[in-house]
Enzyme design. Structure first.
Site, mmCIF file in Angstrom:
data_model
loop_
_atom_site.group_PDB
_atom_site.id
_atom_site.type_symbol
_atom_site.label_atom_id
_atom_site.label_comp_id
_atom_site.label_asym_id
_atom_site.label_seq_id
_atom_site.Cartn_x
_atom_site.Cartn_y
_atom_site.Cartn_z
ATOM 1 N N ASP A 189 0.938 -1.052 0.072
ATOM 2 C CA ASP A 189 0.028 -0.017 -0.047
ATOM 3 C C ASP A 189 0.739 1.143 0.114
ATOM 4 O O ASP A 189 1.646 1.561 1.016
ATOM 5 C CB ASP A 189 -1.046 0.042 1.158
ATOM 6 N N LYS A 243 3.099 11.125 -3.598
ATOM 7 C CA LYS A 243 1.945 10.504 -4.336
ATOM 8 C C LYS A 243 0.970 11.354 -4.986
ATOM 9 O O LYS A 243 0.476 11.062 -5.980
ATOM 10 C CB LYS A 243 1.072 9.547 -3.260
ATOM 11 N N GLU A 293 -7.159 0.946 -4.133
ATOM 12 C CA GLU A 293 -7.057 0.495 -2.862
ATOM 13 C C GLU A 293 -8.499 0.293 -2.060
ATOM 14 O O GLU A 293 -8.441 -0.620 -1.266
ATOM 15 C CB GLU A 293 -6.639 1.907 -2.178
ATOM 16 N N ASP A 313 -12.718 5.227 1.536
ATOM 17 C CA ASP A 313 -11.331 5.258 1.539
ATOM 18 C C ASP A 313 -10.956 6.607 1.783
ATOM 19 O O ASP A 313 -10.593 7.473 0.606
ATOM 20 C CB ASP A 313 -10.658 4.514 0.608
#
Lengths: 605, 383
Positions: free
Chosen positions: A8, A70, A171, A193
């Site tokens: 992850d 990211k 994810e 999420d």
């Protein structure tokens, strides 16, 4: 057995998991933590620092510490995301060769995949240490709402880290996998999420091991970082400016301290009603006078600062639930931000069900990735993912409009063919602009690339047809192929622009990373030898006075002490140098001396 | 949309039985195709009548033969069978069933299922099958109008198909019945025909019994004539009698017969007579009498009759017959005194005295001087 890890790769924290004996397990890092901060830094002496160490030194080395990389993944330089980041991050962003954003750290410019690869590398090392085996295969997760460029960049990062990325999965899907794995359930699940940098909502139907994503949506620029930003920009910086007429943002170190403090305060407020933010000597007010920042943040205040962010997530939820058209049985909360009571409350209000808390929000995604990895390599798939493409794929047509070829939420892998014709006489090439997004106007969507079909035969306009096939594979990555339906001949496609890395660059980076790996590993051995020598020297140093008192006076004793001092001297010399061999020799001699001294003490002392 | 596979024969027109509006809507839709009949007929196995190319099944790859079969089957029929048949569900099934079916297909055809496997030549086929399945699945779930129209059309098609099957079955049955009837009629006709034939044959075998009879009669006649010339009158007579029986109308035969008959009877009579005399000569009067009787029966010669009567008189039996014979002889030769005398004696022995007297008196008239007659009369008168 071939081992495959699930990673992850988060905005603020990353996590690695593996399936062992049929059970997915999260692997702890050297510090014993199950998550590692997604922070990397280049130290003064040019060393790469990753994770907790990098985070710890961020305050003193703010400009050379990268966090939230990211958020830049697969972004074009001129995108609003990058332009916003330029203003708020302490490290410096520069424009790359392919219109991408890159990061300058000390005297070197790094691409975003390179930065991410360092984190992936760290995850890989954690797994290698844990399994005592080399790891080459991985499944990496990305936010469901990542577009093709972002996925491609993530894949590139994996390759630079020397990993064979078997699959890029979403994810929320990974979280659902982890939730539904090994359970005989038949339910429709919403995965909410909210992570450090991105928000995703996916609706999945789980039925006997098949995980079908019904709909997915999200915002790749909405996450914990934005909540921190509200605390910093809208409250701390604003109030400080009002009070002292000083913009704290101008001081990179101050900004980094604010960032840490805001994150900590936010986390604290998930458990308490109020918390102190105490930053002494935050900035100098000219001369030798220093200013301090001391404030109390209440949960209520935090919620008022961030309520609109939470509302934004709920708005996206509403849209996706409509799209899925199914009754939601369960809601799964994923990502550290879902610990925030306001988020939990709003989610519960919207879905009308109590969100599930059985799963650890920081670890489920990595666990799911590991499960998918193991499933791919097993002979009898215990789980099967039917994922969808999060954004519509299409091309620009006449009038600057966006023509959708593969609509969003189409199950992948999928492909669609489209026939193009020439619009001019004797036209020998066609330019196709491929876009991803939901906007009617082509330019408001993300540009994936421009493809030029060349070598068309000369003919009056409209006579030449070219069949272009757009394909989205199970990773959500787009590829384009073209052929002349008349002759069946494949057409050449020239990629003229992407925001990512070229294959040459990628190869170079992979090579550099390999070299760096060799360097680091050699370094580690040297450090270990030095540690050993130092430890023995210290041990000897502790008992030396006693031994000296006992031995001095006798000829034999004086001789032995002289010899021992020679050994100690050589040891100290070796310690100053960087020669592994002499260090090892010194270590051997010192250990012998130490043993001898201990013997003397036992017999005489 | 779909690569051409092995064609399968089409008996029913596409959109068979589908209402014109639905057919129009579906024809215009990229996924609206409905073949005229289901590929699998009721009761057929999963792969129906599908014929697998043995070589195509033996391509190198990691799939089991059963999987290869499924791949080849579905790939070949991709877009040629209706969606419900493709998903192995009923047109009446709900979304849940479609979902379940798609999950099943996914379990078998999603690329992740074959992540490690070497699919060989089947790889592009499997990819096409999965893509087709997911396209159709998404369309079916998302577009209620399409799903309902398609389901309605397939239901109508199936009804039409079943009706045509039933019709075909009925037609076949009718044809069978008709055939049976026809066969029965044919048999009957054949029998009567054979009967006629037989009759005709029989007639043919005896085409002219009259003519044949005449011919035979003629043959008999000719044979008879030969025998006649050889003086074998008895056999000649029987030949003529045969000929006459066969050709009753023939006067020649009858007259010849009549002419020969007397001669034959005389001959016969003579034969019996000769044999009778032989018996008499050895004193066996009784046996002789039987033969003499046969002789006179064949031909009543006067002298034979008289002699027979005399011997009967002598034996004293059958007087009536003797009287008849003596009368016959006397009638044949009334001037013969012996005959009259014999007759008289017979009447006398039969105690018919009056008649005896008359007879003796007639004899006396013929020979008035005969003492014997006088003596007889005298003797009679005494009685």
């Amino acid at each position: 057995m071939e081992r495959i890890i699930g990673i992850d790769l988060g905005t603020t924290n990353s996590c690695v998991a593996i399936v062992e004996g049929g059970q997915p397990t999260v692997l702890p890092n050297k510090g014993g933590y199950k998550t590692t901060p997604s922070v990397i830094a280049i130290s003064e002496n040019g060393k790469r620092l990753v994770g907790q160490i990098a985070k710890r030194q961020a305050v003193t080395n703010a400009t050379n510490t990268v966090y939230a990389a990211k958020r830049l993944m697969g972004r074009r330089w001129d995108s609003t995301a990058v332009q916003t980041m330029i203003e708020t991050v302490p490290y410096s962003l520069v424009e790359g060769d392919n219109e991408d954003a890159r990061i300058q750290l000390r005297n070197r410019v790094y691409s975003i995949p390179e930065i991410s690869s360092v984190i992936l590398q760290e995850m890989r090392l954690i797994a290698e240490e844990y399994t005592n085996d080399s790891i080459t295969k991985a499944v990496i997760t990305v936010p469901a709402y990542f577009n093709d460029a972002q996925r491609q960049a993530t894949r590139d990062a994996g390759r630079i880290a020397g990993l064979d990325v078997l699959r890029i999965i979403n994810e929320p899907t990974a979280a659902a996998l982890s939730y539904g794995f090994g359970k005989e359930i038949d339910r429709t699940v919403a995965v909410y999420d909210l992570g450090g940098g991105t928000f995703d909502i996916s609706i999945l139907e789980i039925s006997n091991g098949v995980f079908e994503v019904l709909a997915t949506a999200g915002d790749t620029f909405l996450g914990g970082e934005d909540f921190d930003g509200r605390i910093i920009m809208d409250w701390l910086v604003l109030d400080f400016a009002r009070e002292h007429r000083i913009d704290l943002r101008q001081d990179k170190m101050a900004l980094q301290r604010l960032r840490d403090a805001a994150e900590k305060a936010k986390c604290d407020l998930s458990g308490t009603q109020q918390t102190e933010i105490n930053l002494p000597f935050i900035i100098s007010a000219g001369g030798s006078e220093a200013l301090h920042l001391q404030k109390t943040l209440t949960r209520e205040k935090l919620e008022s600062l961030t309520i609109d962010l939470v509302e934004r997530t709920i708005k996206i939820c509403r849209q996706v639930v409509e799209e899925a058209g199914e009754k939601i049985d369960d809601v799964l909360l994923v990502g550290g931000m879902t610990r925030m009571p306001l988020v939990q409350q709003k989610v519960k209000e919207f879905f009308g069900v109590e969100p599930l808390r059985g799963v650890h929000p920081d670890e489920v995604v990595a666990l799911g990735a590991a499960i998918q990895g193991a499933a791919l390599l097993s002979d009898h798939q215990p789980v099967l993912l039917l994922d969808v493409t999060p954004q519509s794929l299409g091309i620009m047509i006449h009038g600057g409009l966006f023509s959708v070829l593969i609509p969003q939420n189409t199950t992948v892998p999928t492909s669609k063919s489209h026939t193009f014709t020439t619009v001019k006489n004797n036209q020998t090439s066609v330019k196709i602009i491929v876009l991803q997004g939901e906007h009617e106007e082509a330019k408001k969507n993300e540009l994936l690339g421009e493809f030029i079909l060349t070598g068309l035969r000369s003919a009056p306009k409209g006579e030449v047809e070219i069949e272009v096939t757009f394909e989205i594979n199970a990773d959500g990555i787009v590829s384009v192929s073209a052929r002349d339906p008349e002759t069946g001949k494949e057409q050449a496609i020239t990629v003229t622009a992407t925001s990512g890395l070229t294959e040459d660059e990628l190869q170079r980076m992979m090579q550099e990373n390999q070299d760096y790996l060799v360097d680091v590993r050699a370094d580690e051995a040297l450090m270990k030898a030095k540690d050993d020598v130092q430890r023995v020297l210290a041990d000897i140093g502790r008992i030396f006075p006693k031994v000296q008192a006992l031995l001095s006076g006798s000829d034999f004793g004086e001789d032995a002490l002289r010899k021992a001092e020679g050994v100690l001297e050589r040891g100290r010399d070796a310690l100053n140098g960087n020669d592994l061999e002499s260090l090892e020799h010194a270590n051997e001699a010192l250990t012998r001396t130490l043993n001898m001294f201990r013997g003397v003490l036992q017999k005489i002392g | 949309m779909v690569e051409a596979g092995k064609p399968y024969s089409k008996v029913f027109a596409d959109f068979n039985g589908v209402s014109p509006q639905d057919a129009e809507y579906l024809r215009a839709h990229p996924f609206g195709y409905i073949p005229g009949a289901p590929y699998r007929k009721p009761g057929e196995e999963r792969f129906g009548r599908f014929e697998f190319d043995k070589r195509a099944l033996l391509n190198r790859c990691d799939l089991s033969i059963a999987r290869r079969k499924e791949v080849i089957f579905l790939f070949t029929l991709l877009g040629k069978i209706d969606h419900f048949e493709f998903f192995e569900i009923e047109a009446t099934d709900d979304r849940k069933a479609i979902k379940k079916a798609f999950f099943g297909i996914s379990r078998r055809f999603h690329p992740d299922t074959f992540f490690k496997a070497d699919l060989g030549v089947y790889k592009p086929q499997i990819e096409k099958i999965f893509r087709y399945a997911s396209d159709v699945y998404e369309l079916m779930l998302a577009d209620a109008t399409f799903r309902e129209t398609y389901a309605r059309a397939v239901t109508a098609r199936d009804a039409a198909y079943r009706a045509s099957l039933e019709q075909a079955r009925q037609a076949k049955q009718d044809a069978q019945t008709r055939q049976a009837q026809r066969a029965a009629e044919d048999r009957k006709a054949l029998l009567s025909e054979r009967l006629t034939q037989n009759t005709l044959a029989r007639r043919a075998r005896k085409p002219n019994p009259v003519k044949e009879g005449l011919e035979r009669a003629k043959r008999y006649y000719e044979q008879g004539m030969q025998m006649y010339e050889a003086k074998d009158f008895v056999r000649a007579a029987s030949m003529f009698q045969l000929a006459m029986g066969l050709d009753e109308a023939n006067e020649t035969y009858r007259q010849t017969y009549e002419r020969v008959k007397t001669k034959a009877n005389q001959t016969k009579s003579d034969i019996y007579w000769g044999r009778g005399q032989t018996q008499e000569s050895i004193g066996r009067d009784r046996e002789a009498a039987v033969l003499f009787l046969r002789a006179v029966e064949a031909y009543p010669r006067a002298d034979y009759c008289a002699h027979t009567a005399a011997i009967l008189l002598k034996l004293g039996t059958d007087t009536h017959r003797a009287v008849d014979l003596a009368s016959l002889a006397s009638e044949a030769d009334p001037q013969n005194i012996d005959y009259l005398m014999l007759l008289g004696q017979l009447y006398e022995s039969a105690e018919l005295y009056k008649k005896a007297l008359t007879t003796f008196e007639r004899a006396l008239t013929l020979a008035p001087n005969d003492e014997e007659i006088k003596k007889a009369i005298k003797g009679l008168k005494k009685k």
